[in-house]
Scaffold this motif. Structure first.
Motif, PDB file in Angstrom:
ATOM      1  N   PHE A 143       0.576  -1.338   0.000  1.00  0.00           N
ATOM      2  CA  PHE A 143      -0.072  -0.365   0.527  1.00  0.00           C
ATOM      3  C   PHE A 143       0.973   1.046   0.302  1.00  0.00           C
ATOM      4  CE2 PHE A 143      -2.700   3.359   2.266  1.00  0.00           C
ATOM      5  CZ  PHE A 143      -3.598   2.874   1.373  1.00  0.00           C
ATOM      6  N   ALA A 144       2.075   1.166   0.792  1.00  0.00           N
ATOM      7  CA  ALA A 144       3.306   2.830   1.122  1.00  0.00           C
ATOM      8  C   ALA A 144       3.625   2.958  -0.728  1.00  0.00           C
ATOM      9  CB  ALA A 144       3.537   2.081   2.245  1.00  0.00           C
ATOM     10  N   THR A 145       3.905   1.340  -0.894  1.00  0.00           N
ATOM     11  CA  THR A 145       4.921   2.067  -2.262  1.00  0.00           C
ATOM     12  C   THR A 145       3.821   2.024  -3.247  1.00  0.00           C
ATOM     13  OG1 THR A 145       6.222  -0.546  -1.509  1.00  0.00           O
ATOM     14  CG2 THR A 145       5.790   0.268  -4.007  1.00  0.00           C
ATOM     15  N   ALA A 146       2.642   1.924  -3.964  1.00  0.00           N
ATOM     16  CA  ALA A 146       1.467   2.116  -4.536  1.00  0.00           C
ATOM     17  C   ALA A 146       1.444   3.210  -4.368  1.00  0.00           C
ATOM     18  CB  ALA A 146       1.078   1.265  -4.575  1.00  0.00           C
ATOM     19  N   CYS A 147       1.328   3.730  -3.261  1.00  0.00           N
ATOM     20  CA  CYS A 147       0.766   5.261  -2.652  1.00  0.00           C
ATOM     21  C   CYS A 147       2.490   5.877  -3.020  1.00  0.00           C
ATOM     22  CB  CYS A 147       0.562   5.709  -1.195  1.00  0.00           C
ATOM     23  SG  CYS A 147      -0.850   5.188  -1.043  1.00  0.00           S
ATOM     24  N   GLY A 148       3.404   5.416  -3.508  1.00  0.00           N
ATOM     25  CA  GLY A 148       4.346   6.409  -3.441  1.00  0.00           C
ATOM     26  C   GLY A 148       4.887   6.306  -4.659  1.00  0.00           C
ATOM     27  N   GLN A 149       4.090   5.336  -5.595  1.00  0.00           N
ATOM     28  CA  GLN A 149       4.384   5.448  -7.583  1.00  0.00           C
ATOM     29  C   GLN A 149       2.860   6.253  -7.542  1.00  0.00           C
ATOM     30  OE1 GLN A 149       6.589   3.165  -9.391  1.00  0.00           O
ATOM     31  NE2 GLN A 149       7.708   3.335  -7.363  1.00  0.00           N
ATOM     32  N   VAL A 150       2.347   6.177  -7.241  1.00  0.00           N
ATOM     33  CA  VAL A 150       1.195   7.509  -7.817  1.00  0.00           C
ATOM     34  C   VAL A 150       1.857   8.465  -7.639  1.00  0.00           C
ATOM     35  CG1 VAL A 150      -1.090   8.327  -7.210  1.00  0.00           C
ATOM     36  CG2 VAL A 150      -1.251   6.273  -7.288  1.00  0.00           C
ATOM     37  N   GLU A 151       2.388   9.228  -6.205  1.00  0.00           N
ATOM     38  CA  GLU A 151       2.790  10.457  -6.110  1.00  0.00           C
ATOM     39  C   GLU A 151       3.836  10.212  -7.709  1.00  0.00           C
ATOM     40  OE1 GLU A 151       4.444  11.437  -2.039  1.00  0.00           O
ATOM     41  OE2 GLU A 151       2.121  10.097  -1.246  1.00  0.00           O
ATOM     42  N   ARG A 152       5.083   9.345  -7.764  1.00  0.00           N
ATOM     43  CA  ARG A 152       5.723  10.257  -8.839  1.00  0.00           C
ATOM     44  C   ARG A 152       4.912   9.985 -10.458  1.00  0.00           C
ATOM     45  NH1 ARG A 152      10.182  10.420 -11.055  1.00  0.00           N
ATOM     46  NH2 ARG A 152      11.068   8.883 -12.559  1.00  0.00           N
ATOM     47  N   ILE A 153       4.024   8.918 -10.321  1.00  0.00           N
ATOM     48  CA  ILE A 153       3.313   9.185 -11.872  1.00  0.00           C
ATOM     49  C   ILE A 153       2.925  10.952 -11.441  1.00  0.00           C
ATOM     50  CG2 ILE A 153       1.184   8.886 -13.019  1.00  0.00           C
ATOM     51  CD1 ILE A 153       1.782   5.591 -11.841  1.00  0.00           C
ATOM     52  N   VAL A 154       1.927  11.213 -10.572  1.00  0.00           N
ATOM     53  CA  VAL A 154       1.952  12.471 -10.408  1.00  0.00           C
ATOM     54  C   VAL A 154       2.928  13.703 -10.567  1.00  0.00           C
ATOM     55  CG1 VAL A 154       1.048  14.510  -8.649  1.00  0.00           C
ATOM     56  CG2 VAL A 154       0.290  12.146  -9.178  1.00  0.00           C
ATOM     57  N   MET A 155       3.791  13.531 -10.453  1.00  0.00           N
ATOM     58  CA  MET A 155       4.990  14.510 -10.856  1.00  0.00           C
ATOM     59  C   MET A 155       5.687  14.364 -12.220  1.00  0.00           C
ATOM     60  SD  MET A 155       6.985  16.530 -10.161  1.00  0.00           S
ATOM     61  CE  MET A 155       8.218  16.953  -8.262  1.00  0.00           C
ATOM     62  N   LEU A 156       5.720  13.345 -12.850  1.00  0.00           N
ATOM     63  CA  LEU A 156       5.817  12.835 -13.619  1.00  0.00           C
ATOM     64  C   LEU A 156       4.710  13.902 -15.220  1.00  0.00           C
ATOM     65  CD1 LEU A 156       7.076   9.459 -13.815  1.00  0.00           C
ATOM     66  CD2 LEU A 156       8.338  11.517 -14.890  1.00  0.00           C
ATOM     67  N   ARG A 157       3.376  13.382 -14.838  1.00  0.00           N
ATOM     68  CA  ARG A 157       2.413  13.589 -15.587  1.00  0.00           C
ATOM     69  C   ARG A 157       2.259  16.116 -15.419  1.00  0.00           C
ATOM     70  NH1 ARG A 157      -2.018   9.496 -14.234  1.00  0.00           N
ATOM     71  NH2 ARG A 157      -1.636   8.075 -15.183  1.00  0.00           N
ATOM     72  N   LEU A 158       2.408  15.649 -14.160  1.00  0.00           N
ATOM     73  CA  LEU A 158       2.754  17.787 -13.934  1.00  0.00           C
ATOM     74  C   LEU A 158       4.008  17.817 -14.505  1.00  0.00           C
ATOM     75  CD1 LEU A 158       1.797  17.322 -10.354  1.00  0.00           C
ATOM     76  CD2 LEU A 158       0.721  18.577 -12.076  1.00  0.00           C
ATOM     77  N   GLU A 159       5.515  17.239 -15.047  1.00  0.00           N
ATOM     78  CA  GLU A 159       6.106  17.564 -15.523  1.00  0.00           C
ATOM     79  C   GLU A 159       6.246  18.015 -16.965  1.00  0.00           C
ATOM     80  OE1 GLU A 159       9.617  15.133 -14.946  1.00  0.00           O
ATOM     81  OE2 GLU A 159      10.058  15.734 -12.939  1.00  0.00           O
ATOM     82  N   SER A 160       4.899  17.560 -17.611  1.00  0.00           N
ATOM     83  CA  SER A 160       4.938  17.084 -18.975  1.00  0.00           C
ATOM     84  C   SER A 160       3.580  18.658 -19.423  1.00  0.00           C
ATOM     85  CB  SER A 160       3.897  15.743 -19.326  1.00  0.00           C
ATOM     86  OG  SER A 160       2.501  15.890 -18.979  1.00  0.00           O
ATOM     87  N   LEU A 161       3.199  19.011 -18.140  1.00  0.00           N
ATOM     88  CA  LEU A 161       2.282  20.027 -18.184  1.00  0.00           C
ATOM     89  C   LEU A 161       2.662  21.159 -17.793  1.00  0.00           C
ATOM     90  CD1 LEU A 161      -0.979  18.636 -16.793  1.00  0.00           C
ATOM     91  CD2 LEU A 161      -0.814  18.727 -18.929  1.00  0.00           C
ATOM     92  N   LEU A 162       3.850  21.458 -17.094  1.00  0.00           N
ATOM     93  CA  LEU A 162       3.769  22.736 -16.421  1.00  0.00           C
ATOM     94  C   LEU A 162       6.067  23.264 -16.624  1.00  0.00           C
ATOM     95  CD1 LEU A 162       1.905  22.463 -12.971  1.00  0.00           C
ATOM     96  CD2 LEU A 162       1.662  23.694 -14.660  1.00  0.00           C
TER      97      LEU A 162
END
Length: 165
Positions: A143-162
């Motif tokens: 659960f903790a690992t998956a949440c950390g991976q979600v946060e990483r995905i969010v960072m990558l998605r934001l980097e493509s937007l901003l």
């Protein structure tokens, strides 16, 4: 930026979970100043981390299986489609697809949410190796690992937007 504009632009960075962007905006965590990755990422992640375990589980469950039925049916979000294609998950051999299907099923049965990994920069072999290792974790660890991976995905998605600072 108005609330609806903010949610329209950033509500999808957490897969099918616009409540994160809504809360960040409503809590005054996002300022109308020049938006960049850091100014948007930090408040979004703060909201995600403050969410209940059940809400975070809902975010995890909103993610598609890797190379799963949604990918085959062409029903992934545009972000997920690009991410999976970039890792070669749209070009699996029948044997590789069978292994992903087997692991997706076992993982979901064990943990109650899909296997989540930020696939950008990874190859399908890297993903399978991580999958085969992580399936032996405890539910709490995963659960903790998956949440950390979600946060990483969010960072990558934001980097493509901003822009970054």
């Amino acid at each position: 930026m108005k609330r609806n504009e903010f949610v329209d632009r950033f509500g999808g960075v957490f897969e099918h979970s616009p409540f994160v962007a809504e809360r960040a905006y409503d809590d005054g965590m996002v300022f109308d100043a020049e938006l960049n990755v850091e100014r948007v990422y930090a408040p979004l992640v703060a909201v995600f981390r403050a969410a209940s375990d059940e809400e975070r589980l809902t975010v995890l469950r909103a993610h598609p299986d890797l190379a799963g039925r949604l990918a085959i049916a062409g029903e992934l979000t545009e972000d997920s489609r690009k991410e999976q294609a970039g890792a070669g998950l749209d070009r699996l051999t029948p044997a590789e697809h069978a292994r992903f299907t087997e692991l997706n099923t076992a993982y979901m049965e064990k943990f109650g949410f899909p296997f989540i990994i930020a696939v950008k920069g990874l190859k399908k072999e890297d993903i399978l190796t991580a999958f085969e290792k992580r399936i032996h974790n405890s539910r709490e660890e995963e659960f903790a690992t998956a949440c950390g991976q979600v946060e990483r995905i969010v960072m990558l998605r934001l980097e493509s937007l901003l822009p970054s600072v």
